[in-house]
Design an enzyme around this catalytic site. Structure first.
Site, PDB file in Angstrom:
ATOM      1  NE  ARG A  70      81.326  25.060  -6.639  1.00  0.00           N
ATOM      2  CZ  ARG A  70      80.911  25.929  -5.735  1.00  0.00           C
ATOM      3  NH1 ARG A  70      79.609  26.142  -5.569  1.00  0.00           N
ATOM      4  NH2 ARG A  70      81.773  26.575  -4.982  1.00  0.00           N
ATOM      5  CG  ASP A  91      49.364  35.701 -20.131  1.00  0.00           C
ATOM      6  OD1 ASP A  91      50.192  35.576 -19.208  1.00  0.00           O
ATOM      7  OD2 ASP A  91      49.677  35.796 -21.321  1.00  0.00           O
ATOM      8  CE  LYS A 141      51.497  29.117 -21.784  1.00  0.00           C
ATOM      9  NZ  LYS A 141      51.206  29.912 -20.573  1.00  0.00           N
ATOM     10  CD  GLU A 173      48.379  32.277 -21.722  1.00  0.00           C
ATOM     11  OE1 GLU A 173      49.314  31.913 -20.982  1.00  0.00           O
ATOM     12  OE2 GLU A 173      48.494  32.417 -22.954  1.00  0.00           O
ATOM     13  CE  LYS A 216      57.323  31.741 -18.345  1.00  0.00           C
ATOM     14  NZ  LYS A 216      56.961  33.168 -18.340  1.00  0.00           N
TER      15      LYS A 216
END
Length: 284
Positions: free
Chosen positions: A102, A220, A169, A199, A137
């Protein structure tokens, strides 16, 4: 493939941790039916079309349990594979084959799914000169595997982690007070070898970023017309990245804007797994 040093220092500990997650003390089921070492073999079968990725990691799930385990592959990472295709065999102590199954498949299915999805998007950018990038992410503790899979699929890695570069950001800009001030502070603090990316969310921020002399400007979540105007304002004074809800369904609409990079978190957070199984276990 992971080089031997990366494999030993970084990759193996993650795989071992995954094995420990699946086995807190013993595999009760396997120990019920196999009380001693019996050599067996099992086939690795692909159950859908796609791009295979993670074979080395799959093999390590068994080799870390028993270094005598033999894994033979008939394909290589990056190969296009077909439904029903036999990809390889695993030979060794049947208890090891059952215990590692697995964990090995989890890595292989996930990495192959990411490589397959990335390939399907990268093909849409062929000949455009635009580089497809991933993001941070990623699944916690699986970034090294997922970003590797993006490369195998034909994409490119953005920052591996927060140490790799400066990306200012919205919240960094909010903390600093303005784009100009954030860039000024970054230039004073960060090593000169680090690129500075900002950004931006509107044309006012674009102008401020250009004036601040940043290396890369990320557009963005802008609509098409705003991005087109932003590219004209930047006028090659900085490299340009597009980001924000980029998927296989809409990326073709962005190719003609004249940007350098398109990043997509979907490469790692939304790719479905590829169906792969271990079948036909038998004693030999």
């Amino acid at each position: 493939m992971f080089d031997p040093i990366t494999l030993k220092l970084t990759v193996d500990p993650f795989i071992m941790s995954a094995l420990k997650e699946d086995i807190t003390s013993e595999d009760v089921t396997t120990n019920s039916v196999m009380s001693e070492n019996v050599t067996g073999q099992v086939d690795l079968i692909c159950k859908q079309d796609g791009v295979i990725c993670g074979l080395q990691v799959f093999a390590r799930a068994f080799e870390l349990l028993d270094e005598k385990t033999k894994v033979a592959f008939y394909v290589s990472d990056g190969d296009q594979v077909k439904n029903g295709q036999k990809l390889g065999t695993v030979t060794g102590d049947i208890r090891v084959l059952l215990v590692g199954e697995r964990t090995g498949l989890n890595y292989l299915q996930r990495m192959s799914g990411i490589a397959s999805y990335t390939r399907s998007i990268a093909e849409l950018l062929e000949g455009s000169g635009v580089k497809l990038l991933d993001t941070r992410k990623t699944t916690p503790n699986n970034r090294i595997f997922e970003k590797y899979a993006v490369r195998v699929g034909g994409g490119n890695n953005h920052r591996y982690n927060l140490t790799d570069g400066v990306l200012l950001k919205d919240n960094h800009i909010g903390a600093a007070g303005s784009v100009a001030r954030a860039v000024e502070m970054a230039k004073e603090y960060a090593p000169f070898v680090r690129k500075i990316e900002v950004e931006v969310e509107n044309l006012s921020m674009v102008k401020e970023a250009v004036q601040a002399g940043v290396d890369i400007i990320m557009l963005d979540n802008m609509d098409y017309d705003t991005m087109k105007e932003a590219v004209q304002l930047i006028d090659r004074k900085a490299e340009i990245e597009i980001s924000g809800n980029v998927t296989r369904e809409n990326i073709s609409q962005l190719v003609d804007l004249g940007v350098d990079y398109i990043s997509s978190g979907a490469l790692t957070h939304s790719a479905p797994i590829m169906d792969i199984s271990l079948k036909n276990l038998h004693r030999i």
